[in-house]
Design a protein around this motif. Structure first.
Motif, PDB file in Angstrom:
ATOM      1  N   UNK A  33      28.222  39.858  40.986  1.00  0.00           N
ATOM      2  CA  UNK A  33      28.847  41.096  40.480  1.00  0.00           C
ATOM      3  C   UNK A  33      28.504  42.323  41.317  1.00  0.00           C
ATOM      4  N   UNK A  34      27.481  42.247  42.141  1.00  0.00           N
ATOM      5  CA  UNK A  34      27.129  43.354  43.012  1.00  0.00           C
ATOM      6  C   UNK A  34      28.184  43.632  44.075  1.00  0.00           C
ATOM      7  N   UNK A  35      29.081  42.671  44.307  1.00  0.00           N
ATOM      8  CA  UNK A  35      30.140  42.836  45.302  1.00  0.00           C
ATOM      9  C   UNK A  35      31.453  43.307  44.692  1.00  0.00           C
ATOM     10  N   UNK A  36      31.450  43.686  43.432  1.00  0.00           N
ATOM     11  CA  UNK A  36      32.678  44.126  42.778  1.00  0.00           C
ATOM     12  C   UNK A  36      33.228  45.370  43.478  1.00  0.00           C
ATOM     13  N   UNK A  37      34.344  45.185  44.154  1.00  0.00           N
ATOM     14  CA  UNK A  37      34.954  46.253  44.941  1.00  0.00           C
ATOM     15  C   UNK A  37      36.464  46.023  44.905  1.00  0.00           C
ATOM     16  N   UNK A  38      37.182  46.804  44.094  1.00  0.00           N
ATOM     17  CA  UNK A  38      38.609  46.586  43.891  1.00  0.00           C
ATOM     18  C   UNK A  38      39.400  46.649  45.196  1.00  0.00           C
ATOM     19  N   UNK A  39      39.099  47.605  46.046  1.00  0.00           N
ATOM     20  CA  UNK A  39      39.835  47.751  47.293  1.00  0.00           C
ATOM     21  C   UNK A  39      39.663  46.517  48.177  1.00  0.00           C
ATOM     22  N   UNK A  40      38.438  46.041  48.270  1.00  0.00           N
ATOM     23  CA  UNK A  40      38.163  44.847  49.087  1.00  0.00           C
ATOM     24  C   UNK A  40      38.829  43.614  48.473  1.00  0.00           C
ATOM     25  N   UNK A  41      38.778  43.481  47.147  1.00  0.00           N
ATOM     26  CA  UNK A  41      39.427  42.345  46.483  1.00  0.00           C
ATOM     27  C   UNK A  41      40.935  42.375  46.726  1.00  0.00           C
TER      28      UNK A  41
END
Length: 99
Positions: A33-41
């Motif tokens: 969850x530390x990588x939650x990044x909408x733009x990257x997803x």
């Protein structure tokens, strides 16, 4: 399909290396969850990458469609959703499966 799991703490310097690590569109990536990044997803989705990520407890979702989990006893819910708020959200629709 290969599965690559990255679960160490997502410090800012780790996030910068994600593009180096995510390099195989035939792999399935699993993120903490530390990588939650909408733009990257959104970029990964647009580029055809498959991934799974745990969501933060305070993640805002808006349901679009609920799939019937059928008799699968481990699936609590299976939904297509918008992720985020009006101010900060993903542009793509994502699937959330709660087990």
């Amino acid at each position: 399909m290969n599965i690559r799991k990255y679960s160490w703490g997502a410090k800012e310097r780790d996030r910068g290396q994600l593009e180096v690590l995510v390099d195989d569109p035939n792999a399935m990536y699993v993120f903490d969850r530390g990588y939650l990044d909408y733009e990257r997803f959104d970029r990964m989705t647009d580029d055809g990458y498959f991934f799974e990520s745990h969501l933060k407890k305070d993640t805002v979702t808006r349901d679009i469609y609920a799939f019937d989990p059928g008799v699968e006893e481990n699936i609590l819910s299976d939904n297509l959703v918008w992720l985020g708020t009006v101010q900060k959200r993903a542009e793509n629709v994502y699937r959330i499966v709660e087990v």
